[in-house]
Write a protein that holds these residues in place. Structure first.
Motif, PDB file in Angstrom:
ATOM      1  N   GLU A 227     -20.257  13.658  15.644  1.00  0.00           N
ATOM      2  CA  GLU A 227     -21.356  14.457  15.105  1.00  0.00           C
ATOM      3  C   GLU A 227     -20.910  15.426  14.035  1.00  0.00           C
ATOM      4  OE1 GLU A 227     -22.633  15.819  18.859  1.00  0.00           O
ATOM      5  OE2 GLU A 227     -24.254  14.356  18.976  1.00  0.00           O
ATOM      6  N   ILE A 228     -19.731  15.161  13.517  1.00  0.00           N
ATOM      7  CA  ILE A 228     -19.150  16.106  12.584  1.00  0.00           C
ATOM      8  C   ILE A 228     -19.943  16.184  11.285  1.00  0.00           C
ATOM      9  CG2 ILE A 228     -17.540  14.600  11.346  1.00  0.00           C
ATOM     10  CD1 ILE A 228     -16.716  17.992  12.924  1.00  0.00           C
ATOM     11  N   LYS A 229     -20.660  15.147  10.953  1.00  0.00           N
ATOM     12  CA  LYS A 229     -21.375  15.189   9.676  1.00  0.00           C
ATOM     13  C   LYS A 229     -22.421  16.303   9.665  1.00  0.00           C
ATOM     14  CE  LYS A 229     -24.954  11.737  10.598  1.00  0.00           C
ATOM     15  NZ  LYS A 229     -25.649  10.559  10.087  1.00  0.00           N
ATOM     16  N   PHE A 230     -23.021  16.571  10.805  1.00  0.00           N
ATOM     17  CA  PHE A 230     -23.968  17.693  10.871  1.00  0.00           C
ATOM     18  C   PHE A 230     -23.246  19.029  10.680  1.00  0.00           C
ATOM     19  CE2 PHE A 230     -26.345  14.387  13.049  1.00  0.00           C
ATOM     20  CZ  PHE A 230     -27.634  14.587  12.598  1.00  0.00           C
ATOM     21  N   MET A 231     -22.116  19.154  11.327  1.00  0.00           N
ATOM     22  CA  MET A 231     -21.379  20.413  11.181  1.00  0.00           C
ATOM     23  C   MET A 231     -20.846  20.582   9.758  1.00  0.00           C
ATOM     24  SD  MET A 231     -19.348  20.897  14.752  1.00  0.00           S
ATOM     25  CE  MET A 231     -18.688  22.432  14.087  1.00  0.00           C
ATOM     26  N   ARG A 232     -20.501  19.475   9.114  1.00  0.00           N
ATOM     27  CA  ARG A 232     -20.025  19.581   7.726  1.00  0.00           C
ATOM     28  C   ARG A 232     -21.119  20.129   6.817  1.00  0.00           C
ATOM     29  NH1 ARG A 232     -17.802  14.345   4.510  1.00  0.00           N
ATOM     30  NH2 ARG A 232     -19.854  13.576   5.151  1.00  0.00           N
ATOM     31  N   LYS A 233     -22.326  19.628   7.001  1.00  0.00           N
ATOM     32  CA  LYS A 233     -23.430  20.106   6.169  1.00  0.00           C
ATOM     33  C   LYS A 233     -23.723  21.576   6.468  1.00  0.00           C
ATOM     34  CE  LYS A 233     -27.153  20.157   3.608  1.00  0.00           C
ATOM     35  NZ  LYS A 233     -27.079  20.125   2.148  1.00  0.00           N
ATOM     36  N   GLN A 234     -23.830  21.858   7.753  1.00  0.00           N
ATOM     37  CA  GLN A 234     -24.183  23.195   8.217  1.00  0.00           C
ATOM     38  C   GLN A 234     -23.127  24.230   7.831  1.00  0.00           C
ATOM     39  OE1 GLN A 234     -23.538  23.490  12.461  1.00  0.00           O
ATOM     40  NE2 GLN A 234     -25.552  24.386  12.713  1.00  0.00           N
ATOM     41  N   SER A 235     -21.895  23.767   7.726  1.00  0.00           N
ATOM     42  CA  SER A 235     -20.808  24.658   7.356  1.00  0.00           C
ATOM     43  C   SER A 235     -20.567  24.648   5.854  1.00  0.00           C
ATOM     44  CB  SER A 235     -19.527  24.284   8.103  1.00  0.00           C
ATOM     45  OG  SER A 235     -19.712  24.462   9.482  1.00  0.00           O
ATOM     46  N   MET A 236     -21.473  24.079   5.113  1.00  0.00           N
ATOM     47  CA  MET A 236     -21.484  24.161   3.661  1.00  0.00           C
ATOM     48  C   MET A 236     -20.250  23.497   3.048  1.00  0.00           C
ATOM     49  SD  MET A 236     -22.976  28.044   3.706  1.00  0.00           S
ATOM     50  CE  MET A 236     -21.381  28.819   3.724  1.00  0.00           C
ATOM     51  N   GLN A 237     -19.828  22.423   3.678  1.00  0.00           N
ATOM     52  CA  GLN A 237     -18.660  21.684   3.215  1.00  0.00           C
ATOM     53  C   GLN A 237     -19.025  20.286   2.734  1.00  0.00           C
ATOM     54  OE1 GLN A 237     -15.234  22.564   3.046  1.00  0.00           O
ATOM     55  NE2 GLN A 237     -16.121  24.606   3.162  1.00  0.00           N
ATOM     56  N   LEU A 238     -20.313  20.029   2.583  1.00  0.00           N
ATOM     57  CA  LEU A 238     -20.740  18.703   2.146  1.00  0.00           C
ATOM     58  C   LEU A 238     -20.954  18.701   0.632  1.00  0.00           C
ATOM     59  CD1 LEU A 238     -21.641  15.808   2.848  1.00  0.00           C
ATOM     60  CD2 LEU A 238     -23.944  16.700   3.192  1.00  0.00           C
ATOM     61  N   ALA A 239     -20.085  18.010  -0.081  1.00  0.00           N
ATOM     62  CA  ALA A 239     -20.182  17.946  -1.541  1.00  0.00           C
ATOM     63  C   ALA A 239     -21.288  16.988  -1.943  1.00  0.00           C
ATOM     64  CB  ALA A 239     -18.856  17.473  -2.126  1.00  0.00           C
ATOM     65  N   SER A 240     -22.145  17.375  -2.866  1.00  0.00           N
ATOM     66  CA  SER A 240     -23.193  16.449  -3.299  1.00  0.00           C
ATOM     67  C   SER A 240     -22.570  15.311  -4.121  1.00  0.00           C
ATOM     68  CB  SER A 240     -24.297  17.180  -4.064  1.00  0.00           C
ATOM     69  OG  SER A 240     -23.779  17.908  -5.149  1.00  0.00           O
ATOM     70  N   LYS A 241     -21.799  15.663  -5.138  1.00  0.00           N
ATOM     71  CA  LYS A 241     -21.167  14.591  -5.927  1.00  0.00           C
ATOM     72  C   LYS A 241     -19.813  14.246  -5.299  1.00  0.00           C
ATOM     73  CE  LYS A 241     -23.562  15.888 -10.206  1.00  0.00           C
ATOM     74  NZ  LYS A 241     -23.443  16.360 -11.623  1.00  0.00           N
ATOM     75  N   MET A 242     -19.883  13.715  -4.097  1.00  0.00           N
ATOM     76  CA  MET A 242     -18.660  13.513  -3.331  1.00  0.00           C
ATOM     77  C   MET A 242     -17.722  12.475  -3.950  1.00  0.00           C
ATOM     78  SD  MET A 242     -18.025  12.680   0.677  1.00  0.00           S
ATOM     79  CE  MET A 242     -19.107  13.929   1.325  1.00  0.00           C
ATOM     80  N   ARG A 243     -18.301  11.574  -4.741  1.00  0.00           N
ATOM     81  CA  ARG A 243     -17.421  10.546  -5.332  1.00  0.00           C
ATOM     82  C   ARG A 243     -16.215  11.149  -6.039  1.00  0.00           C
ATOM     83  NH1 ARG A 243     -20.645   8.592 -10.861  1.00  0.00           N
ATOM     84  NH2 ARG A 243     -22.238  10.227 -10.771  1.00  0.00           N
ATOM     85  N   PHE A 244     -16.361  12.398  -6.514  1.00  0.00           N
ATOM     86  CA  PHE A 244     -15.246  12.984  -7.248  1.00  0.00           C
ATOM     87  C   PHE A 244     -14.132  13.476  -6.322  1.00  0.00           C
ATOM     88  CE2 PHE A 244     -18.854  13.339 -10.241  1.00  0.00           C
ATOM     89  CZ  PHE A 244     -18.323  12.560 -11.273  1.00  0.00           C
ATOM     90  N   ILE A 245     -14.428  13.749  -5.088  1.00  0.00           N
ATOM     91  CA  ILE A 245     -13.340  13.999  -4.127  1.00  0.00           C
ATOM     92  C   ILE A 245     -12.704  12.665  -3.734  1.00  0.00           C
ATOM     93  CG2 ILE A 245     -12.764  14.841  -1.814  1.00  0.00           C
ATOM     94  CD1 ILE A 245     -14.925  16.942  -2.073  1.00  0.00           C
ATOM     95  N   SER A 246     -13.556  11.689  -3.501  1.00  0.00           N
ATOM     96  CA  SER A 246     -13.060  10.369  -3.074  1.00  0.00           C
ATOM     97  C   SER A 246     -12.135   9.761  -4.121  1.00  0.00           C
ATOM     98  CB  SER A 246     -14.264   9.441  -2.834  1.00  0.00           C
ATOM     99  OG  SER A 246     -15.161  10.051  -1.929  1.00  0.00           O
ATOM    100  N   ALA A 247     -12.541   9.906  -5.382  1.00  0.00           N
ATOM    101  CA  ALA A 247     -11.722   9.337  -6.461  1.00  0.00           C
ATOM    102  C   ALA A 247     -10.335   9.967  -6.475  1.00  0.00           C
ATOM    103  CB  ALA A 247     -12.419   9.571  -7.803  1.00  0.00           C
ATOM    104  N   GLN A 248     -10.284  11.262  -6.180  1.00  0.00           N
ATOM    105  CA  GLN A 248      -8.983  11.937  -6.165  1.00  0.00           C
ATOM    106  C   GLN A 248      -8.098  11.399  -5.042  1.00  0.00           C
ATOM    107  OE1 GLN A 248      -8.977  16.356  -6.987  1.00  0.00           O
ATOM    108  NE2 GLN A 248     -11.179  16.088  -6.689  1.00  0.00           N
ATOM    109  N   PHE A 249      -8.678  11.227  -3.879  1.00  0.00           N
ATOM    110  CA  PHE A 249      -7.867  10.713  -2.764  1.00  0.00           C
ATOM    111  C   PHE A 249      -7.390   9.292  -3.048  1.00  0.00           C
ATOM    112  CE2 PHE A 249      -9.324  14.156   0.173  1.00  0.00           C
ATOM    113  CZ  PHE A 249      -8.070  14.522   0.627  1.00  0.00           C
TER     114      PHE A 249
END
Lengths: 342, 342, 342, 342
Positions: A227-249
């Motif tokens: 259920e971590i995805k809910f906590m990620r959003k709620q904790s303000m850690q969900l990037a909208s343009k997430m592809r740019f984090i993914s590309a870095q990894f």
């Protein structure tokens, strides 16, 4: 606000720039629209890549920064009335402005450690009266690999902590802000260091190893992350343009860049250690096992050095400086620093 | 996890890519070490730039994302037992997984609004019994400019809300995730829209206007922001390599790129509206004043369109779709979408 | 602080005194030492008594007050990112100073209801997108029996709510601050009203029914209450000398005092209703089904009455007064009140 | 749940009963209706009485229990990102199930102390870098008087702590669960011990000194308590029938019952100490200055004693038992206990 005009290359590995290959990957990722919040193709690819790197069916969630990764990982491990055992020197205890307490309402139980490393024998005295409602209930052990003092846990030490944790119904979390340095320095793999030792969840660092921003929470224990995805959003850690984090990894894992970057930083730390040890007035305080060097020096020297160089005094009373190397540290910089240590 | 293979250019302005000039700025910012956590030169420059853009001595704090900006802004406005009045459709109320309640422990008091806009007359019934400890005490009003329904507050409307807020000891917060679209669409400036109307604090959007990541909390009321840096860290919104957010904002303000991007998106929304209005089977629901178009369409059409195109159904029961334009929307894309609406 | 010198017998059932038999029980319980924090014999006896009263293997936890009971019950039902559906008029939403949000970080989703009662059809629109991390996830439905407006849910209505709740993975909580009034007024038992309808947890009121202090959280769903003792301590609801709460509940259940007290209050409310209905200038607003009477009266009359009598104006704009009867209300007091309503 | 069948008179002062005069006062307070939530005449009288007892214009708020008092007091002292310095043995740190962290989100900074008492020299190392957002900011010092180990701070020691606190912008909180024992044991007054030493806020204990339930938060620093009533409600510490707490405090202050009760308990502790010191196999560990005796005894003896007597083992590894006396402890009970210590 004090901006820094001095040379500052040994201050911290997060003073470093972004590795050119990471920047390149950002450019490549930048075409057209992609679904936001992690439902894009690059994110699917990057999370799959984590399974390969760990040689295991891990569940990976990208976040913005290290405190975010730690808090989410601990959030998955703890109940509302939970406590987390950690070294007193832990980043979560000392350097996150109380984020775990604030975000989760949990209690940290800091334990004094000689070299930043927690041992099983230090855990057990805290596991009395686990069923008494008068005390926060220990739910997890959290260690940093490498530790905040630049030391490393052996695979056996991690396995022993996991064992004592699991025996008592606790989870084991690893703050891996510098996990790459740890793997590079040990003769081992992520699988051997973390999966086979039965770690439950790891904060996997990116920023200190050449990324621009972005970390990952990696669940090795599948039941934990559901259920971590809910906590990620709620904790303000969900990037909208997430592809740019993914590309870095993805770029970080290409051609083992993550290990190369880390190995270089480690090598520079060893070199710095050697150079500093030639100075009679200096004393290396902790074993140099990753990319940190803690050195005790005369108070006046600290003062003089800081006229020109920027670094952090770790212990104001003991006059201990922390020197960090990074993927872009050069031998010249080390030479320059040491040359000033007279 | 469902990745998206369909054309999705009207799904959201955060599906868009990073503007090339922003990417360029990231590359330029990438040399050498810089002090972390915002104590670098680019950040000093970027926060100073905000004062110029606002033509006022504002205090600016960079954060990772919009929810982070909103929560920090509301945190500065509220006491522990505080409440925030907002439209029921507000992003903070509907789309942030309860982050304000979770992070701050505050209560949101959602108010039904016809077009996403709150009016002073709707506020006053909530300001009875402000000194009764049985009720959360209203501490702030929060509005979105542009609103979640794509409508705009006039300068007069904002000033009127600020007046009723301040008369009762409340603050006025503006969620400006799309503030650029609002300024571009109005014949006004940030100063006239926000400073002279006495707004206290604004969440200033970057990501939806062409940035890769990064938003700003801008305090127009100087007394409010004094301790926000602690809350930023504690709320996991403090970027270590902050220079890369700062560089993006500097690029966004260069040659009025922020207004150009926004104006284009707005123009595309108007064009989309015109095209949709030619269709008998469709109905535009709210005034198109920024970069959003809400259109009611036959349920079967929504279903058919979604075979090929990705967009969000705003209201499942009323069959209302939300179409967002962005800085990179092309007339061809609009044409393609409308051509399918038969 | 305004102390009250006026006659105030219809202001609230918590303005009432302690029933003499309760006070007697406190005296009897007061000998020698007893283990603190609920590990005493009276508490064991009282919690066992709850099983008898409910004719079911319930788990009972004593707390100090009603907000404490509600928050613990909701805490057991919710995840960190949870939401609770409730009538907009719910005590948890309106009269607890945001305690659920503050204590648990959860979000309340208030729903407008005609007579304070929630219907299944109002629930389902909120159960879309339960797996989307953008929205707080509904975890529970909370209703008050009797409702805040003095109305009652039928057994069938409760069962229907429980069914819709459980179908979607939610729990059903009943705020039973006035559960005794509800049972007394219905031709039923706790078992039929709450156990057989599959309610999960109930806040069982004591203070408003003649106790000095003390309420209970009663888990009908056994899997829910397992860790509540930690939350009770952490939420500062664990009484050290708990035997004195237990003694009160034991006395309340002796010879059905709880039902007698409640039945008397209900009877007085009916009598008050009849008397008020004789007045042309007054209008009873909601069905009088428990111990509350809501009456609309001329604004000037409210003003005049308050010169001498203390009661709460429920709706300042509609001029609706709330009149509550209690176990010690006398017909004379009703007569006196109504005689003033000219 | 284990109820206790053994003799348990030295287990804790909250195992004790309610003093007969307190019970009498409850009976007297029990007539007619009174305004709820503290707006009644008895509460007005009782809070005024606190000003007399403190010989100062204090602000007093009644709450249910000690953890409630501590959390409200700390809540008034701290910002959202605050930390509180306290002895590692503090009740707030060890015995409140993490309530301060949970309720307030703050961080406790526990400090090891030899005899449960904090000294100014231990504080200052924690007051570096107060303006750095990386660390929770110390906002208050919290001490217990008497300490958890039964020792007392002198007036001078309290004044010195207040001075260091105020010099650095912190507040000084005193957990006075046993403040009566402290005042009775010292040759001083509340005014001299707490007001003139510039303590900011005190948790004033009632339950451990003969009350049935109820504690008070007493603000000596007037600027601190202004909004505490909201936090009291929100933290579920607001009693509806508050007159019954007020009546108890009024009785406690009548004819100095509070000091008489405490003095008796203290005297019994001294007597117990004397008796225990005659035993070769026992060792008193801390100075006996209030109503607690900590005694180290052979592990087997602890085991044997617990067959018949109930008391807490404070330190399982050091075999230290905590013995508490209370207002109703008799010399016979002490004699009986010691007679078993062979």
């Amino acid at each position: 606000m004090i901006t820094c005009r001095n040379r500052q290359t040994l201050a911290s590995d997060n003073f470093a720039s972004t590795h050119p290959k990471i920047l390149e990957a950002l450019t490549e990722a930048n075409h057209g629209h992609a679904r936001a919040y992690g439902y894009d193709e690059l994110t699917a690819k990057a999370t799959a890549r984590f399974c390969e790197i760990f040689e295991s069916e891990v569940q990976t969630y990208f976040v913005f920064n290290g405190t975010g990764a730690n808090v989410l990982a601990l959030g998955a491990c703890t109940k509302r009335f939970g406590a987390v055992l950690c070294p007193a020197s832990a980043h979560i205890n000392v350097d996150e402005c109380g984020a775990p307490e604030w975000q989760l309402g949990i209690k940290l139980l800091p334990i004094a450690t000689p070299e930043g490393k927690l041992l099983p024998a230090q855990i057990t005295p805290h596991l009395h009266a686990m069923d008494s409602e008068h005390h926060s209930r220990p739910c997890a052990i959290s260690i940093s690999q490498s530790s905040e003092l630049g030391t490393l846990y052996s695979t056996g030490e991690i396995a022993a902590l996991a064992e004592v944790a699991h025996q008592h119904g606790l989870y084991l979390h690893v703050d891996g802000a510098r996990i790459a340095n740890s793997v590079a320095a040990s003769n081992t793999s992520l699988k051997k260091m973390l999966v086979e030792t039965h770690v439950d969840v790891i904060s996997f660092g990116g920023t200190k190893n050449g990324m621009m921003y972005g970390e990952a929470v990696v669940f090795l224990n599948k039941s934990l992350g559901q259920e971590i995805k809910f906590m990620r959003k709620q904790s303000m850690q969900l990037a909208s343009k997430m592809r740019f984090i993914s590309a870095q990894f993805l770029a970080l894992f290409e051609d083992e860049l993550w290990l190369k970057n880390a190995a270089h930083a480690n090598k520079m730390a060893k070199l710095l250690q050697q150079k500093l040890e030639t100075r009679q007035n200096l004393k290396i305080i902790y074993p140099v096992e990753a990319n940190a060097v803690f050195v005790q020096m005369p108070k006046t020297l600290i003062h003089t050095l800081k006229q020109e160089l920027f670094f952090w005094t770790w212990d104001e009373e003991q006059n201990i400086a922390r020197l960090m190397t990074s993927f872009d540290t050069t031998p010249e910089e080390l030479h320059h620093f040491v040359s000033k240590c007279e």
